[in-house]
Write a protein that holds these residues in place. Sequence first.
Motif, short mmCIF file in Angstrom:
data_model
loop_
_atom_site.label_atom_id
_atom_site.label_comp_id
_atom_site.label_asym_id
_atom_site.label_seq_id
_atom_site.Cartn_x
_atom_site.Cartn_y
_atom_site.Cartn_z
N UNK A 120 0.77 -1.28 -0.07
CA UNK A 120 0.07 -0.03 -0.03
C UNK A 120 0.87 1.23 -0.25
N UNK A 121 2.15 1.18 0.60
CA UNK A 121 2.86 2.28 0.68
C UNK A 121 3.37 2.67 -0.80
N UNK A 122 3.88 1.52 -1.34
CA UNK A 122 4.28 1.57 -2.87
C UNK A 122 3.32 2.30 -3.88
N UNK A 123 2.01 1.78 -3.45
CA UNK A 123 1.06 2.25 -4.47
C UNK A 123 0.83 3.70 -4.36
N UNK A 124 1.03 4.32 -3.19
CA UNK A 124 0.83 5.85 -2.82
C UNK A 124 2.01 6.56 -3.34
N UNK A 125 3.12 5.94 -3.34
CA UNK A 125 4.41 7.04 -3.68
C UNK A 125 4.26 7.86 -4.92
N UNK A 126 3.74 7.29 -6.15
CA UNK A 126 3.65 8.25 -7.29
C UNK A 126 3.18 9.46 -7.11
N UNK A 127 2.11 9.55 -6.23
CA UNK A 127 1.30 10.74 -6.16
C UNK A 127 1.72 11.70 -5.21
N UNK A 128 2.91 11.44 -4.33
CA UNK A 128 3.60 12.12 -3.28
C UNK A 128 4.85 12.64 -3.57
N UNK A 129 5.83 11.91 -4.58
CA UNK A 129 6.96 12.25 -4.79
C UNK A 129 7.63 11.53 -5.90
N UNK A 130 9.01 11.99 -6.35
CA UNK A 130 9.72 11.09 -7.37
C UNK A 130 11.06 10.79 -6.31
#
Length: 248
Positions: A120-130
């Motif tokens: 779930x953490x990995x799925x959230x990352x693209x919308x939070x930063x690079x």
Amino acid sequence: MSPHVLVLGGTTEARELAAELAARPGVRVTTSLAGRVSRPGALEGDVRIGGFGGAEGLAAWLREHGVDAVVDATHPFASGITANAARAAAATGVPAVVLRRPGWRAGDGDGWHWVASLAEAAALLPELGRRVFLTTGRLSLAAFTDLPELHFLVRSVEAPEPPLPADAEVLLARGPFTLDGERTLLREHRIDVLVTKDSGGDATAAKLVAARDLGLPVVVVRRPVLPDGVTAVPDVAAALTRLAFSPR
């Protein structure tokens, strides 16, 4: 006969508890380590390295070595060991204590995103930063391998085991970490988002304050739920009380 306490270790609290117990006349303490860290810190009392072979193996060890109490002071995310310890204690009738440092709590100004798993953490990352500062441990990186567009700064005590993210930079370091050092690290690596597990404790908490100071989002993986019927104590003093010992 001297009471024999088995401490399932690997944490600062386990080391502190072993020292407290070893200092008490007539108390024998054995600390068990999984063997995942090649250079563990010095421990008071006896030390054993390696697994037990599941709950049945641990139950057999408790019987064979005349253990009078077992303290599970493993990492909050060592859910398999915790489950095995609970089953072994129930099977043998040996009193068991779970010692868990309190988890972290978000404060004013924190931009935390709580998730239930690494996936779930990995799925959230693209919308939070690079550019991601990943501090979830060296054995938990597979969940982030399907994000080739992200850059990961991976910090761990020892070299992480593959698979790793495609664009990963590894930083080997052991806490405690300072607030100034964490701020500098986040700035120099141009970090956009921090990912961590809710490990609790002071040794690695400075990264959370640094992220707040810099206005960075933090993805926090929740702790596994304890087995049914199992409750935890928050510190060494409480564990000693459960064992009918008093802090010195």
